[in-house]
Motif scaffolding. Sequence first.
Motif, PDB file in Angstrom:
ATOM      1  N   LYS A 106      -8.795  -2.673  -2.054  1.00  0.00           N
ATOM      2  CA  LYS A 106      -9.960  -1.814  -1.815  1.00  0.00           C
ATOM      3  C   LYS A 106      -9.544  -0.393  -1.452  1.00  0.00           C
ATOM      4  O   LYS A 106     -10.126   0.578  -1.929  1.00  0.00           O
ATOM      5  N   SER A 107      -8.533  -0.244  -0.612  1.00  0.00           N
ATOM      6  CA  SER A 107      -8.130   1.098  -0.205  1.00  0.00           C
ATOM      7  C   SER A 107      -7.465   1.851  -1.352  1.00  0.00           C
ATOM      8  O   SER A 107      -7.628   3.062  -1.491  1.00  0.00           O
TER       9      SER A 107
ATOM     10  N   GLU B 153       0.828  -1.203   0.000  1.00  0.00           N
ATOM     11  CA  GLU B 153       0.000   0.000   0.000  1.00  0.00           C
ATOM     12  C   GLU B 153       0.866   1.257   0.000  1.00  0.00           C
ATOM     13  O   GLU B 153       0.622   2.186  -0.775  1.00  0.00           O
TER      14      GLU B 153
ATOM     15  N   GLY C  34      -7.778  -6.075   1.182  1.00  0.00           N
ATOM     16  CA  GLY C  34      -7.950  -4.802   1.886  1.00  0.00           C
ATOM     17  C   GLY C  34      -7.127  -3.697   1.244  1.00  0.00           C
ATOM     18  O   GLY C  34      -7.584  -2.559   1.112  1.00  0.00           O
TER      19      GLY C  34
ATOM     20  N   ASP D  48      -9.484   4.039  -4.016  1.00  0.00           N
ATOM     21  CA  ASP D  48      -9.755   5.443  -3.700  1.00  0.00           C
ATOM     22  C   ASP D  48      -8.482   6.280  -3.607  1.00  0.00           C
ATOM     23  O   ASP D  48      -8.467   7.442  -3.998  1.00  0.00           O
ATOM     24  N   LEU D  49      -7.398   5.693  -3.089  1.00  0.00           N
ATOM     25  CA  LEU D  49      -6.172   6.450  -2.828  1.00  0.00           C
ATOM     26  C   LEU D  49      -5.286   6.627  -4.052  1.00  0.00           C
ATOM     27  O   LEU D  49      -4.538   7.591  -4.125  1.00  0.00           O
TER      28      LEU D  49
ATOM     29  N   ARG E  61       1.022   4.002  -3.075  1.00  0.00           N
ATOM     30  CA  ARG E  61       0.634   5.385  -2.747  1.00  0.00           C
ATOM     31  C   ARG E  61       1.774   6.357  -3.039  1.00  0.00           C
ATOM     32  O   ARG E  61       1.547   7.461  -3.528  1.00  0.00           O
TER      33      ARG E  61
END
Length: 96
Positions: free
Chosen positions: A65-66, A38, A62, A69-70, A42
Motif C-alpha cells: 500500500k505504501s 520497502e 502495508g 504512492d512512493l 524506494r
Amino acid sequence: MRVVLCDDHQMFVEALGAVLTARGWTVCELAFTAADAEAAIRFHRPDVGLMDLRFLDGDGLGVIKSLADLAPETRLVLVTGSTDTASIRAAIDAGV
C-alpha cells in the motif's frame, strides 16, 4: 529488467535471484523483512518488485500500500503461499 525480491524465505529468494540473474535480469537487492523490502524498492526504483504478504517483522500488504504512492513506477507482483483470500484481494486492490 531490474527487480527487487522480497520474501522472508531466504533460500527461495536467493534461488530465484540466481535464476533471474542467469536469464539476464538485474537483481538489485534481496529483502527478507518488510522494512528492508520497502527501503530497497524506494531506493532502487526497480521495474518489478516481487512481494510476499507475510514477513517476520510485519505485513507485506502495508508495504504494498505504501509503495503504490512512493514508487508508482515499480510494478509489484505478489508471490505468496497464503490462502487468505481477503488478504490476496486487498493486495490486488492495492495494485499488485
